[in-house]
Design a protein around this motif. Structure first.
Motif, PDB file in Angstrom:
ATOM      1  N   UNK A 236       0.848  -1.164   0.000  1.00 25.84           N
ATOM      2  CA  UNK A 236       0.000   0.000   0.000  1.00 25.84           C
ATOM      3  C   UNK A 236       0.898   1.232   0.000  1.00 25.84           C
ATOM      4  N   UNK A 237       0.575   2.255  -0.761  1.00 23.14           N
ATOM      5  CA  UNK A 237       1.400   3.448  -0.813  1.00 23.14           C
ATOM      6  C   UNK A 237       1.395   4.177   0.530  1.00 23.14           C
ATOM      7  N   UNK A 238       2.482   4.877   0.813  1.00 26.69           N
ATOM      8  CA  UNK A 238       2.570   5.600   2.072  1.00 26.69           C
ATOM      9  C   UNK A 238       3.753   6.548   2.063  1.00 26.69           C
ATOM     10  N   UNK A 239       4.077   7.079   3.258  1.00 29.97           N
ATOM     11  CA  UNK A 239       5.175   8.018   3.422  1.00 29.97           C
ATOM     12  C   UNK A 239       6.092   7.479   4.507  1.00 29.97           C
ATOM     13  N   UNK A 240       7.391   7.550   4.266  1.00 30.43           N
ATOM     14  CA  UNK A 240       8.371   7.078   5.243  1.00 30.43           C
ATOM     15  C   UNK A 240       8.447   8.111   6.369  1.00 30.43           C
ATOM     16  N   UNK A 241       8.137   7.666   7.588  1.00 33.89           N
ATOM     17  CA  UNK A 241       8.158   8.545   8.753  1.00 33.89           C
ATOM     18  C   UNK A 241       9.522   8.487   9.433  1.00 33.89           C
ATOM     19  N   UNK A 242      10.061   7.270   9.617  1.00 30.35           N
ATOM     20  CA  UNK A 242      11.363   7.091  10.256  1.00 30.35           C
ATOM     21  C   UNK A 242      12.100   5.927   9.625  1.00 30.35           C
ATOM     22  N   UNK A 243      13.396   6.087   9.481  1.00 23.55           N
ATOM     23  CA  UNK A 243      14.288   5.000   9.068  1.00 23.55           C
ATOM     24  C   UNK A 243      15.115   4.676  10.308  1.00 23.55           C
ATOM     25  N   UNK A 244      15.022   3.446  10.785  1.00 25.82           N
ATOM     26  CA  UNK A 244      15.607   3.068  12.065  1.00 25.82           C
ATOM     27  C   UNK A 244      16.926   2.319  11.945  1.00 25.82           C
ATOM     28  N   UNK A 245      17.372   2.040  10.713  1.00 28.10           N
ATOM     29  CA  UNK A 245      18.626   1.310  10.500  1.00 28.10           C
ATOM     30  C   UNK A 245      19.446   2.012   9.424  1.00 28.10           C
ATOM     31  N   UNK A 246      20.721   1.618   9.346  1.00 29.35           N
ATOM     32  CA  UNK A 246      21.599   2.129   8.284  1.00 29.35           C
ATOM     33  C   UNK A 246      22.441   0.964   7.775  1.00 29.35           C
ATOM     34  N   UNK A 247      23.080   1.146   6.642  1.00 24.79           N
ATOM     35  CA  UNK A 247      23.930   0.096   6.063  1.00 24.79           C
ATOM     36  C   UNK A 247      24.980  -0.324   7.087  1.00 24.79           C
ATOM     37  N   UNK A 248      25.162  -1.625   7.205  1.00 27.63           N
ATOM     38  CA  UNK A 248      26.145  -2.175   8.131  1.00 27.63           C
ATOM     39  C   UNK A 248      25.569  -2.585   9.478  1.00 27.63           C
ATOM     40  N   UNK A 249      24.350  -2.140   9.786  1.00 27.38           N
ATOM     41  CA  UNK A 249      23.732  -2.514  11.060  1.00 27.38           C
ATOM     42  C   UNK A 249      23.406  -4.004  11.093  1.00 27.38           C
ATOM     43  N   UNK A 250      23.642  -4.622  12.242  1.00 24.91           N
ATOM     44  CA  UNK A 250      23.209  -6.000  12.486  1.00 24.91           C
ATOM     45  C   UNK A 250      21.810  -5.913  13.088  1.00 24.91           C
TER      46      UNK A 250
ATOM     47  N   UNK B  36      -2.285   5.791   9.530  1.00 26.43           N
ATOM     48  CA  UNK B  36      -1.789   4.880  10.565  1.00 26.43           C
ATOM     49  C   UNK B  36      -0.299   4.671  10.353  1.00 26.43           C
ATOM     50  N   UNK B  37       0.459   4.573  11.444  1.00 28.25           N
ATOM     51  CA  UNK B  37       1.880   4.277  11.339  1.00 28.25           C
ATOM     52  C   UNK B  37       2.088   2.774  11.458  1.00 28.25           C
ATOM     53  N   UNK B  38       2.890   2.229  10.543  1.00 27.05           N
ATOM     54  CA  UNK B  38       3.167   0.799  10.516  1.00 27.05           C
ATOM     55  C   UNK B  38       4.663   0.572  10.586  1.00 27.05           C
ATOM     56  N   UNK B  39       5.104  -0.236  11.561  1.00 25.99           N
ATOM     57  CA  UNK B  39       6.516  -0.594  11.668  1.00 25.99           C
ATOM     58  C   UNK B  39       6.775  -1.808  10.788  1.00 25.99           C
ATOM     59  N   UNK B  40       7.741  -1.680   9.912  1.00 29.18           N
ATOM     60  CA  UNK B  40       8.158  -2.825   9.107  1.00 29.18           C
ATOM     61  C   UNK B  40       9.349  -3.435   9.818  1.00 29.18           C
ATOM     62  N   UNK B  41       9.283  -4.747  10.077  1.00 30.39           N
ATOM     63  CA  UNK B  41      10.266  -5.426  10.909  1.00 30.39           C
ATOM     64  C   UNK B  41      11.032  -6.476  10.113  1.00 30.39           C
ATOM     65  N   UNK B  42      12.204  -6.787  10.593  1.00 28.03           N
ATOM     66  CA  UNK B  42      13.040  -7.818   9.986  1.00 28.03           C
ATOM     67  C   UNK B  42      12.422  -9.188  10.245  1.00 28.03           C
ATOM     68  N   UNK B  43      12.420 -10.021   9.236  1.00 29.71           N
ATOM     69  CA  UNK B  43      11.871 -11.368   9.408  1.00 29.71           C
ATOM     70  C   UNK B  43      12.917 -12.343   9.957  1.00 29.71           C
ATOM     71  N   UNK B  44      14.188 -11.954   9.913  1.00 20.80           N
ATOM     72  CA  UNK B  44      15.271 -12.821  10.401  1.00 20.80           C
ATOM     73  C   UNK B  44      16.465 -11.963  10.790  1.00 20.80           C
ATOM     74  N   UNK B  45      17.388 -12.553  11.514  1.00 22.29           N
ATOM     75  CA  UNK B  45      18.639 -11.854  11.840  1.00 22.29           C
ATOM     76  C   UNK B  45      19.443 -11.684  10.553  1.00 22.29           C
TER      77      UNK B  45
END
Length: 64
Positions: A1-15, A30-39
């Motif tokens: 679904x289209x939306x607007x990026x509110x926050x970017x919580x990671x950067x390249x190189x982050x574990x 509504x704000x939706x957190x997109x989460x990592x599915x795996x380490x």
């Protein structure tokens, strides 16, 4: 679904751990957190805060 990026919580190189929030998108007032599915290690982030994104857009890439 289209939306607007509110926050970017990671950067390249982050574990990241499974379930860790990566990006927060606002869609349909509504704000939706997109989460990592795996380490993993973040290879690159393809969006910035305030950017408009379409559904199924690539937001974060992982190494390996």
């Amino acid at each position: 679904m289209p939306g607007r990026v509110v926050r970017v919580l990671v950067k390249a190189g982050d574990e990241v751990k499974a379930g860790q929030p990566l990006v927060v998108i606002e869609a349909m007032k509504m704000e939706n957190e997109l989460r990592s599915s795996a380490a993993a290690t973040v290879a690159s982030v393809h969006v910035s805060e305030g950017a408009s994104v379409e559904g199924r857009a690539l937001l974060v890439s992982f190494a390996g």
